[in-house]
Design a protein around this motif. Structure first.
Motif, PDB file in Angstrom:
ATOM      1  N   VAL A   1       0.848  -1.201   0.000  1.00 36.96           N
ATOM      2  CA  VAL A   1       0.000   0.000   0.000  1.00 36.96           C
ATOM      3  C   VAL A   1       0.879   1.245   0.000  1.00 36.96           C
ATOM      4  O   VAL A   1       0.642   2.194  -0.764  1.00 36.96           O
ATOM      5  N   ILE A   2       1.914   1.254   0.824  1.00 39.97           N
ATOM      6  CA  ILE A   2       2.817   2.405   0.886  1.00 39.97           C
ATOM      7  C   ILE A   2       3.519   2.601  -0.452  1.00 39.97           C
ATOM      8  O   ILE A   2       3.700   3.740  -0.910  1.00 39.97           O
ATOM      9  N   GLY A   3       3.892   1.501  -1.108  1.00 40.54           N
ATOM     10  CA  GLY A   3       4.530   1.611  -2.414  1.00 40.54           C
ATOM     11  C   GLY A   3       3.640   2.308  -3.427  1.00 40.54           C
ATOM     12  O   GLY A   3       4.092   3.185  -4.180  1.00 40.54           O
TER      13      GLY A   3
ATOM     14  N   VAL B   1       1.687   9.672  -5.496  1.00 36.42           N
ATOM     15  CA  VAL B   1       2.077  11.039  -5.126  1.00 36.42           C
ATOM     16  C   VAL B   1       3.200  11.528  -6.034  1.00 36.42           C
ATOM     17  O   VAL B   1       3.207  12.693  -6.473  1.00 36.42           O
ATOM     18  N   ALA B   2       4.155  10.652  -6.341  1.00 35.11           N
ATOM     19  CA  ALA B   2       5.274  11.043  -7.202  1.00 35.11           C
ATOM     20  C   ALA B   2       4.797  11.443  -8.591  1.00 35.11           C
ATOM     21  O   ALA B   2       5.277  12.429  -9.170  1.00 35.11           O
TER      22      ALA B   2
ATOM     23  N   GLY C   1       8.781   3.989  -3.796  1.00 34.04           N
ATOM     24  CA  GLY C   1       7.582   3.196  -4.040  1.00 34.04           C
ATOM     25  C   GLY C   1       7.900   1.842  -4.624  1.00 34.04           C
ATOM     26  O   GLY C   1       7.370   0.808  -4.179  1.00 34.04           O
ATOM     27  N   LEU C   2       8.782   1.801  -5.614  1.00 29.56           N
ATOM     28  CA  LEU C   2       9.182   0.518  -6.201  1.00 29.56           C
ATOM     29  C   LEU C   2       9.906  -0.345  -5.173  1.00 29.56           C
ATOM     30  O   LEU C   2       9.718  -1.568  -5.127  1.00 29.56           O
ATOM     31  N   ASN C   3      10.746   0.275  -4.336  1.00 31.69           N
ATOM     32  CA  ASN C   3      11.415  -0.491  -3.280  1.00 31.69           C
ATOM     33  C   ASN C   3      10.398  -1.144  -2.344  1.00 31.69           C
ATOM     34  O   ASN C   3      10.556  -2.303  -1.941  1.00 31.69           O
TER      35      ASN C   3
ATOM     36  N   PHE D   1       0.747  -6.116  -8.998  1.00 29.71           N
ATOM     37  CA  PHE D   1       0.325  -5.380  -7.804  1.00 29.71           C
ATOM     38  C   PHE D   1      -1.046  -4.731  -7.936  1.00 29.71           C
ATOM     39  O   PHE D   1      -1.569  -4.210  -6.950  1.00 29.71           O
ATOM     40  N   THR D   2      -1.634  -4.760  -9.127  1.00 31.95           N
ATOM     41  CA  THR D   2      -3.016  -4.268  -9.266  1.00 31.95           C
ATOM     42  C   THR D   2      -3.990  -5.386  -9.601  1.00 31.95           C
ATOM     43  O   THR D   2      -5.197  -5.226  -9.419  1.00 31.95           O
TER      44      THR D   2
END
Length: 563
Positions: A36-38, A44-45, A98-100, A423-424
């Motif tokens: 979720v944080i990713g 945001v980026a 985010g990718l990390n 991831f989606t």
């Protein structure tokens, strides 16, 4: 249970279960699930990418004619200051974080990050310092206008002289950005070292993990210098100290050392994870094992070592001693060796492979092409006579943008498309993806290539008007920037439409090898939970017939059922 006694077979993450996969509310909450944080980081980026790109298009609109006829010179200074700051601190670093967050735990078999709450705090600092930065446009004196490097004494000659000023808010935002990134780096490095799945030795880790580890190690070593320098400069501006004020016994060049000790290695903080992305995608979409895996992995830390001893090449024209010029010229040139190891390994991986020219592969190939060009001009700039000749010209701007946008941003796009289905749970639209690639690749080269002949002709950077002899190349560059602005439209349409109503993604649409591809799409809250597989081979077994984990077919079948 401490990290020292971590066993991924039995330990659960501290992250709360975020709800059903379609529960969009979790993306607006203080959630500690790394996935979720990713996605929060990346979303945001991209928002700040749009703002930074808009500022760039206004600048290129000014530069399409020799006269200063679109915006005031002071406004132009604020535009280029904020453009550089937003693109680096608000887009590039957050999107890589985010990718990390998406990839590190899933690639190494961890349930979450080592410090989930610290991870969430690091993210929520991003919109906070983003708001501080953008709100400076509303101040009576406007935003900071001393460049994204903010050298004193220019940056301390602020008529307002207080915290609530463009320069004061810029320094506050940069300091908070440093705190956020240091939190993230502690988390990423600890997770990689302490939370790998059983059997995943260092030389069984995917190259992306190696490059993330190397990049975040650079953050831990170099970023405190920039953060401390920004705080000291803020004290000079607001409190009246004299760290960098010559009239008070300070040294303005000291700030430049603080700034460039981190800000040149920051280029490697950005490009190293992109090297990891290229390594993953070239192997997966060529259906071949990565050539020279061990050398590619170790080259990442060779870049870290050399990256910490190159910063003085930014001082070549400033009167540094001859021995220092020669030393840093050699170290700057040497960094091309481990970088070249990676490039030749990618070419050897692609050579003779069964290439699939889908959107992720096209962006990877385009990014590689641009990076090689940037590397050639980088070697030129490492040479003292050439560096002095083109110092403060558009040649430097062109080289930098080929690295950051031509290579790094194209690599980031490749990663988004490649891991979007995982991831989606949805497939993107291939036609829109390829349109996005061609517009981006053409726009990038039209925008940034003309800056090289302009620099060789002597056009200075950071000017809003210029001699008419530079008009042709500036028109080409401006048209390229407008094309880059248009290129983001199919990307946004693709991402939003695909996530809302795109085709359901299979578990492994690319038949790729890696722990993340054994998970359902999208993965559950704690990834493998108790059933973390035991790794028994390296990550690039294409064509070798070697399974990655014990009893791999059972994991694949289970994931397919759960998906």
């Amino acid at each position: 249970m401490t990290l020292a006694s971590y066993d991924p077979r039995v330990l659960k993450s501290n992250a709360p279960v975020p709800g059903a996969p379609d529960n969009w509310k979790r993306f607006f909450s203080f959630n500690t699930d790394a996935k979720v944080i990713g996605i929060q980081y990346i979303t945001v980026a991209i928002f700040f990418l749009l703002i930074g790109g808009l500022l760039a298009m206004i600048m290129r609109g000014e530069l399409i004619t020799p006269e200063n006829d679109l915006v005031d010179r002071t406004v132009y200074n604020g535009l280029y200051t904020m453009h550089g700051t937003i693109m680096l601190f608000m887009f590039i670093f957050p999107v890589l974080n985010g990718l990390n967050n998406l990839l590190i735990p899933t690639m190494i078999g961890a349930p979450d990050m080592a410090f989930p709450r610290l991870n969430a705090v690091a993210f929520w600092l991003v919109p906070i310092f983003g708001v501080i930065l953008i709100s400076s446009f509303l101040l009576p004196g406007g935003p900071a206008n001393s460049g994204w490097w903010s050298y004193p004494p220019v940056s301390t000659q602020n008529p307002l002289g207080n915290l609530v000023s463009g320069e004061g808010m810029w320094l506050t935002a940069v300091a908070l950005s440093g705190v956020s990134s240091i939190m993230g780096a502690v988390n990423f490095v600890t997770t990689i070292i302490r939370m790998r799945a059983p059997g995943m030795t260092f030389f069984r880790m995917p190259i992306f993990i190696w490059t993330a580890w190397a990049a975040q190690s650079l953050q831990l070593i170099g970023l405190p210098a920039l953060t401390g320098g920004a705080i000291m400069l803020l004290f000079d501006l607001v409190v009246g100290t004299s760290f960098f004020q010559p009239e008070g016994g300070g040294d303005p060049v000291l700030y430049q050392h603080f700034f460039w000790f981190y800000s040149h290695p920051a280029v490697y903080v950005i490009i190293l994870p992109v090297f990891g992305i290229f390594s993953e995608l070239f192997s997966a979409h060529s259906r071949k094992p990565l050539f020279g895996y061990a050398f590619v992995a170790l080259a990442s830390f060779a870049i870290v070592f050399l990256g910490l001893i190159v910063w003085v090449h930014h001082f070549f024209p400033s009167g540094v001693p001859e021995w220092m010029r020669n030393l840093f010229m050699v170290t700057t040139m040497l960094i091309s060796v481990p970088t070249g190891v990676k490039v030749f390994a990618w070419l050897a991986t692609i050579w003779g492979g069964k290439l699939r020219l889908n959107t992720p592969m096209l962006f990877s190939l385009g990014g590689l092409f641009n990076f090689v060009f940037a590397g050639v001009t980088g070697i030129m700039l490492a040479t003292v006579p050439i560096d002095i000749h083109v110092n403060n010209t558009y040649f430097v701007v062109g080289h930098f943008h080929y690295v950051i946008y031509g290579a790094a941003v194209m690599g980031i796009y490749a990663a988004i498309y490649h891991w979007f289905p995982k991831f989606t749970g949805r497939m993107y639209y291939e036609g829109l993806g390829k349109l996005h690639f061609f517009l981006t690749f053409i726009g990038t080269n039209l925008n940034f290539f003309p800056m090289h002949p302009l620099g060789l002709m002597g056009m200075p950077r950071r000017v809003s008007s210029y001699d008419p002899e530079f008009t042709f190349w500036n028109v080409v560059a401006s048209l390229g920037s407008f094309l880059l602005g248009v290129s983001i439209i199919p990307f946004l349409i693709n991402m939003i439409s695909s996530w809302v109503r795109g085709p359901q993604a299979p578990q492994n649409p690319w038949n790729a090898i890696g722990l993340e591809w054994l998970l359902p799409s999208p993965p559950p809250a704690e990834n493998f939970e108790e059933n973390v597989p035991t790794v028994i081979s390296g990550p690039y077994g294409y064509g070798t017939g070697k399974p990655l984990v014990e009893n791999q077919s059972a994991y694949e079948n289970q994931s397919l059922l759960e998906a």
